[in-house]
Each structure stands twice: as structure tokens, then as C-alpha cells.
Design an enzyme around this catalytic site. Structure first.
Site, short mmCIF file in Angstrom:
data_model
loop_
_atom_site.label_atom_id
_atom_site.label_comp_id
_atom_site.label_asym_id
_atom_site.label_seq_id
_atom_site.Cartn_x
_atom_site.Cartn_y
_atom_site.Cartn_z
N HIS A 26 -3.22 0.02 -3.54
CA HIS A 26 -3.16 -1.16 -2.68
C HIS A 26 -3.15 -2.35 -3.61
CE1 HIS A 26 -3.32 -3.45 0.98
NE2 HIS A 26 -4.11 -4.29 0.33
N GLU B 102 -0.94 18.81 -6.27
CA GLU B 102 -2.27 18.85 -6.86
C GLU B 102 -3.25 17.90 -6.16
OE1 GLU B 102 0.96 20.05 -9.52
OE2 GLU B 102 0.61 18.17 -8.46
N SER B 103 -2.83 17.06 -5.23
CA SER B 103 -3.64 16.19 -4.39
C SER B 103 -2.90 14.90 -4.07
CB SER B 103 -5.03 15.90 -4.96
OG SER B 103 -5.84 15.36 -3.92
N SER C 89 0.86 -1.19 0.00
CA SER C 89 0.00 0.00 0.00
C SER C 89 0.89 1.22 0.00
CB SER C 89 -0.90 0.05 1.23
OG SER C 89 -1.96 -0.85 1.12
N CYS D 174 -6.22 18.21 -8.61
CA CYS D 174 -6.95 19.47 -8.61
C CYS D 174 -6.37 20.37 -9.70
CB CYS D 174 -6.83 20.15 -7.26
SG CYS D 174 -7.57 19.20 -5.92
#
Length: 127
Positions: free
Chosen positions: A68, A62-63, A55, A83
């Protein structure tokens, strides 16, 4: 784009089992996929599970990108949330799919932060 961002939810199937279980490889392709999409990488955190699976998250200006893996099922669940309009989340998803040697990928794009008419937005409370 109408809204604040684009969120791709990707189901990546029939991947190379060894690559899905290699934390260093997964981290490398996740960072590379963010860069290929034009994102600016800020932080990276990955964990290898025992006996299998990885994971991780790549925080971008930008985010974020997350993954996983289930090596025993040849499957990876991936989120790419960006974003603004400068970064294309599909570029990151396609890069990951290629380098996981996946035979199949399905994905859904969700627009985030859509405010068609801000006056009609209501706060819901469960109180």
C-alpha cells in the site's frame, strides 16, 4: 527455518513519489520482485486510489506479497510472506526498495507457524 514460513514487514521510506502513484509500475515491480525471489506467481490484483495511492497483492504458490503506497508521504508498506525454504522474502523486499528508489527501508522478519512442541499447543476459545 523453524516453522512454516517467513513474513517480512517492510517500511519503505523516501521513495519516488511518481512511481508510488503509478499502478502499472507498482504491479510490474511487485510481480518482478516475486519472480526475482524465486516465487511462482498465481494471481495479481491492484487498485489505484483517487487522488493518490496504490494497493495490491501478488498471490504466489508460496503465499503472498502486498503493498500500500502513500505517494504524498513518499512511503510504502510492504508484506512478503513465503512458505518453505526455496523462496527468500528478503530478495523481494530488496528488489522493491531499489526500484521504488527508496532512501530508507526498515523491516522485521516474523517466523510463522512455529510448532516447537505440538503437544503443548492449546486452542484458545473466547466462548
Amino acid at each position: 527455518m523453524n516453522g512454516l514460513g517467513r513474513h517480512i514487514l517492510a517500511e519503505i521510506y523516501d521513495c519516488n513519489e511518481e512511481k508510488l502513484n503509478d499502478k502499472d509500475y507498482i504491479e510490474k515491480i511487485m510481480v518482478e520482485s516475486a519472480l526475482k525471489a524465486g516465487a511462482e506467481v498465481r494471481e495479481v490484483a491492484f487498485h489505484k486510489f483517487s487522488p493518490q495511492g496504490v494497493s495490491g497483492v501478488v498471490i504466489i504458490s508460496e503465499s503472498h506479497l502486498t503493498i500500500h503506497t502513500w505517494p504524498e508521504l513518499h512511503y510504502a508498506a510492504v508484506d512478503v510472506f513465503t512458505c518453505g525454504e526455496r523462496v527468500n522474502p528478503w530478495d523481494a523486499c530488496n528488489y522493491m526498495t531499489e526500484f521504488l528508489e527508496a532512501k530508507n527501508m526498515t523491516a522485521t522478519e516474523v517466523k510463522r507457524g512455529i510448532f516447537e512442541n505440538p503437544v503443548s499447543v492449546k486452542k484458545v476459545s473466547n466462548e
